[in-house]
Design a protein around this motif. Structure first.
Motif, PDB file in Angstrom:
ATOM      1  N   GLN A 162       0.740  -1.196   0.041  1.00 35.41           N
ATOM      2  CA  GLN A 162      -0.165  -0.180  -0.104  1.00 35.41           C
ATOM      3  C   GLN A 162       0.754   1.311  -0.058  1.00 35.41           C
ATOM      4  OE1 GLN A 162      -2.426  -0.463   3.343  1.00 35.41           O
ATOM      5  NE2 GLN A 162      -3.915  -1.978   2.383  1.00 35.41           N
ATOM      6  N   LEU A 166       0.418   3.900  -3.197  1.00 32.21           N
ATOM      7  CA  LEU A 166      -0.133   5.344  -3.111  1.00 32.21           C
ATOM      8  C   LEU A 166       0.467   6.073  -3.842  1.00 32.21           C
ATOM      9  CD1 LEU A 166      -1.003   5.574   0.739  1.00 32.21           C
ATOM     10  CD2 LEU A 166      -2.752   5.620  -1.296  1.00 32.21           C
ATOM     11  N   ALA A 199      -6.037   4.825  -0.526  1.00 32.48           N
ATOM     12  CA  ALA A 199      -6.009   5.282  -1.811  1.00 32.48           C
ATOM     13  C   ALA A 199      -7.236   6.305  -2.111  1.00 32.48           C
ATOM     14  CB  ALA A 199      -6.110   4.234  -2.700  1.00 32.48           C
ATOM     15  N   TRP A 202      -7.162   9.939  -2.434  1.00 29.39           N
ATOM     16  CA  TRP A 202      -6.527  10.506  -3.960  1.00 29.39           C
ATOM     17  C   TRP A 202      -7.389  10.438  -5.005  1.00 29.39           C
ATOM     18  CZ3 TRP A 202      -2.342  13.318  -2.909  1.00 29.39           C
ATOM     19  CH2 TRP A 202      -1.430  13.265  -1.704  1.00 29.39           C
TER      20      TRP A 202
END
Length: 289
Positions: A162, A166, A199, A202
């Motif tokens: 992760q 990102l 996520a 974003w």
């Protein structure tokens, strides 16, 4: 029924794994046997000629063409969503996987931007329970690749993945995400969800025009068994360069580093890994933390 329809029918049939799908397709090609002729075979013939498990052979023989039609209704949903299926028997199966993995996944589901498979790909990998400083290094190495125009290959359900996944979102750059579960299990029934909570800060919805998601598991499949190891190998195999941050000795990440070096891939290892000198001796470059 087209060959592609037949491959999906086999993949979605309980009791039939990826190797069996490839074996059935290859044998049908050799015998010039149509999908319809296959569906007319007896359970005994399916077991003897194709090596099917007894329960799968009975299921196929009992349901016949009606059962195939029911499963192919699910295919319409996948096609409508833009999901494609590739088997190892197909000419366009990614050669990068076969070049590196001695036991490649026989079936892959793709959703999104297929052009990324021909890009200059890389991955930033680390063993479980990576330190906070190691996670920071994952982020830095990932950003270096993004700024060079490379395409990250990563996943969704471990902090180590992760943290890398990102970074492209912040820069509006594409990613390839490999899953250890089915597409619907991760992206939701409409394949619109970003796969992990951070996520969504974003980008709220997954963008298939930018990113590519690949799963070697049925679309509805949940996590089980050694799925994570299959996922890790897929991430590694699709990467032209592999950067490793913290590698546990004799663990899965060390095995992937050695497989990559054997396949002629560029491998870099951070000196945070206590075994970095051993990997340097067999061809890895060292990254100074």
């Amino acid at each position: 029924m087209t060959r592609r329809d037949f491959a999906l029918y086999l993949t979605l049939t309980p009791g039939i794994g990826g190797r069996t799908v490839t074996r059935v397709l290859n044998r049908n090609d050799m015998l010039s046997r149509s999908p319809e002729a296959f569906l007319s075979l007896s359970p005994e013939a399916l077991r003897e000629e194709y090596g099917l498990r007894a329960d799968a052979a009975e299921r196929i023989a009992a349901s016949g063409k009606a059962g195939a039609a029911k499963i192919l209704e699910e295919q319409k949903r996948l096609v409508a969503l833009g999901v494609t299926l590739v088997t190892q028997a197909d000419a366009h199966y990614p050669t990068m996987i076969e070049e590196m993995d001695p036991d490649p996944p026989n079936v892959l589901f793709f959703y999104g931007n297929h052009k990324l498979l021909s890009a200059n790909t890389y991955s930033v990998l680390s063993s479980r329970n990576t330190s906070l400083a190691g996670l920071d290094e994952i982020e830095k190495l990932t950003e270096d690749g993004v700024l060079k125009g490379e395409v990250l290959v990563s996943s969704d359900n471990r902090p180590e993945f992760q943290r890398a996944a990102l970074v492209p979102l912040r820069w509006g750059a594409p990613r390839i995400l490999c899953l250890d579960r089915g597409l619907f299990e991760v992206l939701g029934p409409d394949l619109k969800d970003e796969p992990f909570r951070a996520a969504r800060l974003w980008r709220y919805q997954f963008d298939p025009s930018t990113d590519l998601v690949i799963s070697p598991f049925r679309p509805e499949a949940k996590f089980s068994g050694v799925n994570n190891q299959v996922r890790d190998r897929l991430v590694a195999c699709l990467s032209r360069r592999l950067d490793f941050v913290e590698i546990a000795p004799t663990g899965n990440m060390e095995k992937l580093a050695k497989l990559a070096l054997k396949a002629g891939r560029k491998v870099r290892v951070s000196d945070r890994s206590i075994n970095y000198r051993r990997l340097k001796e067999i061809g890895a470059e060292v990254i100074s933390a």
